[in-house]
Design a protein around this motif. Structure first.
Motif, PDB file in Angstrom:
ATOM      1  N   MET A 106      12.986  41.392  18.053  1.00  0.00           N
ATOM      2  CA  MET A 106      14.838  41.439  18.503  1.00  0.00           C
ATOM      3  C   MET A 106      15.103  40.857  19.344  1.00  0.00           C
ATOM      4  O   MET A 106      15.464  40.488  19.169  1.00  0.00           O
ATOM      5  N   GLY A 107      14.241  41.793  20.600  1.00  0.00           N
ATOM      6  CA  GLY A 107      14.732  41.257  22.310  1.00  0.00           C
ATOM      7  C   GLY A 107      15.115  39.740  22.405  1.00  0.00           C
ATOM      8  O   GLY A 107      16.550  39.581  22.939  1.00  0.00           O
ATOM      9  N   SER A 108      14.185  38.739  21.819  1.00  0.00           N
ATOM     10  CA  SER A 108      13.755  37.331  22.062  1.00  0.00           C
ATOM     11  C   SER A 108      15.372  36.358  20.522  1.00  0.00           C
ATOM     12  O   SER A 108      15.571  35.572  22.002  1.00  0.00           O
ATOM     13  N   GLU A 109      15.711  37.322  20.211  1.00  0.00           N
ATOM     14  CA  GLU A 109      16.685  36.689  19.472  1.00  0.00           C
ATOM     15  C   GLU A 109      17.745  36.908  19.949  1.00  0.00           C
ATOM     16  O   GLU A 109      19.162  36.191  20.211  1.00  0.00           O
ATOM     17  N   MET A 110      17.741  38.518  20.572  1.00  0.00           N
ATOM     18  CA  MET A 110      19.342  39.198  20.504  1.00  0.00           C
ATOM     19  C   MET A 110      19.456  38.339  21.806  1.00  0.00           C
ATOM     20  O   MET A 110      20.674  38.101  23.043  1.00  0.00           O
ATOM     21  N   ALA A 111      18.059  38.010  23.018  1.00  0.00           N
ATOM     22  CA  ALA A 111      18.938  37.595  24.157  1.00  0.00           C
ATOM     23  C   ALA A 111      18.860  36.052  23.979  1.00  0.00           C
ATOM     24  O   ALA A 111      19.869  35.271  25.015  1.00  0.00           O
ATOM     25  N   TYR A 112      17.486  35.117  23.168  1.00  0.00           N
ATOM     26  CA  TYR A 112      18.872  34.226  22.791  1.00  0.00           C
ATOM     27  C   TYR A 112      20.095  33.590  22.605  1.00  0.00           C
ATOM     28  O   TYR A 112      20.859  33.368  22.631  1.00  0.00           O
ATOM     29  N   ASN A 113      20.928  34.633  21.997  1.00  0.00           N
ATOM     30  CA  ASN A 113      22.406  34.174  21.711  1.00  0.00           C
ATOM     31  C   ASN A 113      23.647  35.062  22.959  1.00  0.00           C
ATOM     32  O   ASN A 113      24.211  34.073  22.894  1.00  0.00           O
ATOM     33  N   LEU A 114      22.733  36.091  23.652  1.00  0.00           N
ATOM     34  CA  LEU A 114      24.093  36.648  25.002  1.00  0.00           C
ATOM     35  C   LEU A 114      23.474  35.580  25.885  1.00  0.00           C
ATOM     36  O   LEU A 114      25.184  35.603  26.322  1.00  0.00           O
ATOM     37  N   PHE A 115      22.350  35.405  25.635  1.00  0.00           N
ATOM     38  CA  PHE A 115      22.661  34.275  27.144  1.00  0.00           C
ATOM     39  C   PHE A 115      22.792  32.918  26.801  1.00  0.00           C
ATOM     40  O   PHE A 115      23.936  32.621  27.172  1.00  0.00           O
ATOM     41  N   SER A 116      22.853  32.227  25.401  1.00  0.00           N
ATOM     42  CA  SER A 116      23.839  30.973  24.978  1.00  0.00           C
ATOM     43  C   SER A 116      25.523  31.090  25.331  1.00  0.00           C
ATOM     44  O   SER A 116      25.414  30.318  25.656  1.00  0.00           O
ATOM     45  N   ARG A 117      25.481  31.760  24.061  1.00  0.00           N
ATOM     46  CA  ARG A 117      26.784  32.719  24.098  1.00  0.00           C
ATOM     47  C   ARG A 117      27.481  33.014  25.766  1.00  0.00           C
ATOM     48  O   ARG A 117      28.594  32.352  25.502  1.00  0.00           O
ATOM     49  N   THR A 118      26.799  33.492  26.147  1.00  0.00           N
ATOM     50  CA  THR A 118      27.469  33.440  28.095  1.00  0.00           C
ATOM     51  C   THR A 118      27.982  32.432  28.289  1.00  0.00           C
ATOM     52  O   THR A 118      28.844  31.963  29.320  1.00  0.00           O
ATOM     53  N   LEU A 119      27.247  31.578  28.472  1.00  0.00           N
ATOM     54  CA  LEU A 119      26.882  30.120  29.130  1.00  0.00           C
ATOM     55  C   LEU A 119      28.134  29.643  28.519  1.00  0.00           C
ATOM     56  O   LEU A 119      28.506  29.142  29.413  1.00  0.00           O
ATOM     57  N   VAL A 120      27.797  29.367  27.537  1.00  0.00           N
ATOM     58  CA  VAL A 120      29.032  28.927  26.555  1.00  0.00           C
ATOM     59  C   VAL A 120      30.432  29.167  27.818  1.00  0.00           C
ATOM     60  O   VAL A 120      31.150  28.377  28.578  1.00  0.00           O
ATOM     61  N   GLU A 121      30.837  30.563  27.481  1.00  0.00           N
ATOM     62  CA  GLU A 121      32.094  31.187  27.693  1.00  0.00           C
ATOM     63  C   GLU A 121      32.125  30.625  29.392  1.00  0.00           C
ATOM     64  O   GLU A 121      33.328  30.812  30.067  1.00  0.00           O
ATOM     65  N   SER A 122      31.095  30.762  29.863  1.00  0.00           N
ATOM     66  CA  SER A 122      31.429  31.160  31.216  1.00  0.00           C
ATOM     67  C   SER A 122      31.012  29.768  32.511  1.00  0.00           C
ATOM     68  O   SER A 122      31.070  29.728  33.777  1.00  0.00           O
ATOM     69  N   GLY A 123      31.136  28.449  31.133  1.00  0.00           N
ATOM     70  CA  GLY A 123      30.779  27.313  31.707  1.00  0.00           C
ATOM     71  C   GLY A 123      29.213  27.226  32.808  1.00  0.00           C
ATOM     72  O   GLY A 123      29.831  26.344  33.450  1.00  0.00           O
ATOM     73  N   GLY A 124      28.920  28.354  32.328  1.00  0.00           N
ATOM     74  CA  GLY A 124      27.537  27.851  32.638  1.00  0.00           C
ATOM     75  C   GLY A 124      26.713  28.901  34.150  1.00  0.00           C
ATOM     76  O   GLY A 124      26.177  28.687  35.450  1.00  0.00           O
TER      77      GLY A 124
END
Ligand code: NAD
Length: 347
Positions: free
Chosen positions: A32-50
């Motif tokens: 679970m954690g690997s999939e959740m972290a992937y979404n959290l990190f990738s979407r946060t990156l996009v939202e925060s401009g890196g």
């Protein structure tokens, strides 16, 4: 296709603490954690401009390293720090998510010497106070409340936010989060959880998310067994499993255990349940056994009878004991266990 983004270069570890408010830490990168972290990190990156940075930790370092390699493949130039202990993650991350197997692991990750609470105690009061801890593990309610009380003593904020939706939901970012904690904590956690889930449900004070989760899994654990029984019986009586699944799924017996997690290969061709991969992936039988135990313990503590829950717990215990190969496979493999038992009986 997931988005890609050029990340900021790695920040030297000496400055890491200065970036603490903009750092997300994820502890426990299993199914679970690997999939959740992937979404959290990738979407946060996009939202925060890196501008956000990330830390990860798993008791099995190779698991954390595999996650980082996969993430870096999709986000060229990405730098996610693999840290050795939950304490190291807490020292440099203002927001922490834990996704661990159960109560002992959560106690250990939060309260042992190399855990989150001792690390928070070493921070300035302002840094500790601005820390948000989200635990998405399914664990004992009392253990979760005790851990949350330890975290609260440091000034940090914590919610229990167990999930429903399985590995498929974790991958798709459509999990339901069942949240327990103060209203303020819920409001702070919501934007983080929204990167990993589709529904975020406030259940009440600390531990309430877990109460909801344990009650839900009590239903699920029983349903998966009865779906296995029914699919087996129908086939023994000559029905095509695809026909039987279609009938149940459009009738009063419809449930997730039949329509999505059907245990018979080929029965729900439009889905891809774990039985199509010999029950690999999904929700381990040992974890379902753990959840049935959590339901039994909490029911005992308030004097509520669980005749079906107790029987289901016994069946999952038998599966794990009699066919250890199924312990780590999806709990729908109870079908395989029953099928073998039925073949033996008919011999
Ligand atoms: P998992 O066993 O695949 O992953 C747990 C991870 O935690 C492992 O990688 C393990 O190495 C790591 N870990 C254990 N102790 C640690 C520690 N002290 N510090 C750092 N890492 C540690 O389990 P999972 O299937 O991902 O489930 C996680 C939680 O989610 C469980 O509580 C489970 O009941 C719940 N859950 C699972 C599913 C599912 O379908 N798998 C669905 C809903 C809820």
């Amino acid at each position: 296709m997931r988005p890609t983004l050029r990340l900021l270069q790695a920040i030297p570890s000496s400055s890491a603490v200065a970036y603490r408010p903009h750092t997300l830490g994820f502890i426990g990168l299993g199914r679970m954690g690997s999939e959740m972290a992937y979404n959290l990190f990738s979407r946060t990156l996009v939202e925060s401009g890196g501008s956000t940075r990330f830390t990860v930790c798993d008791a099995r370092q190779e698991v954390a390293e595999r996650f980082v390699r996969k993430f870096a493949d999709q986000f060229p130039g990405a730098k996610v720090d693999v840290l050795s202990t939950p304490a190291e993650v807490a020292a440099v991350s203002g927001t922490l998510i834990t996704m661990l197997p159960s109560s002992p692991h959560v106690r250990s990750a939060y309260t042992e010497d190399d855990g989150i609470v001792p690390a928070l105690m070493k921070l300035s009061p302002e840094s500790a106070k601005s820390t948000l801890c989200i635990d998405s593990t399914t664990l004992d309610v009392e253990a979760a409340r005790q851990v949350a009380a330890h975290v609260a003593k440091t000034g940090a904020i914590m919610v229990d936010a167990p999930v429903s939706g399985g590995v498929a939901g974790a991958k798709a970012g459509t999990l339901s989060f069942l949240v327990g904690g103060t209203n303020t904590a819920f409001e702070l956690a919501t934007p983080i959880l929204a990167h990993m889930g589709g529904r975020i449900i406030y259940c009440g004070s600390s531990g309430a998310g877990l109460v909801a989760k344990i009650c839900n899994n009590l239903v699920l654990g029983v349903q998966q067994i009865v779906v296995a029984e029914s699919m087996l019986l129908g086939q023994k009586l000559g029905l095509d499993p695809q026909v039987l699944a279609a009938v149940i799924n459009s009738s009063t017996g419809a449930c997730w255990a039949c329509s999505v997690n059907n245990p018979v290969p080929g029965a729900v061709p439009e889905k891809s349940p774990p039985c199509e991969r010999d029950y690999e992936g999904g929700f381990a039988t040992t974890l379902m056994l753990k959840d049935m135990g959590l339901a039994k313990d909490i029911a005992d503590s308030v004097g509520t009878p669980l005749p079906l829950g107790q029987t289901a717990e016994q069946i999952y215990a038998d599966v794990v004991r009699e066919d250890p190969e199924l312990a780590d496979r999806d709990f729908s493999s109870v079908y395989r266990y029953l099928r073998l038992a039925s073949n033996l009986t008919s011999r």
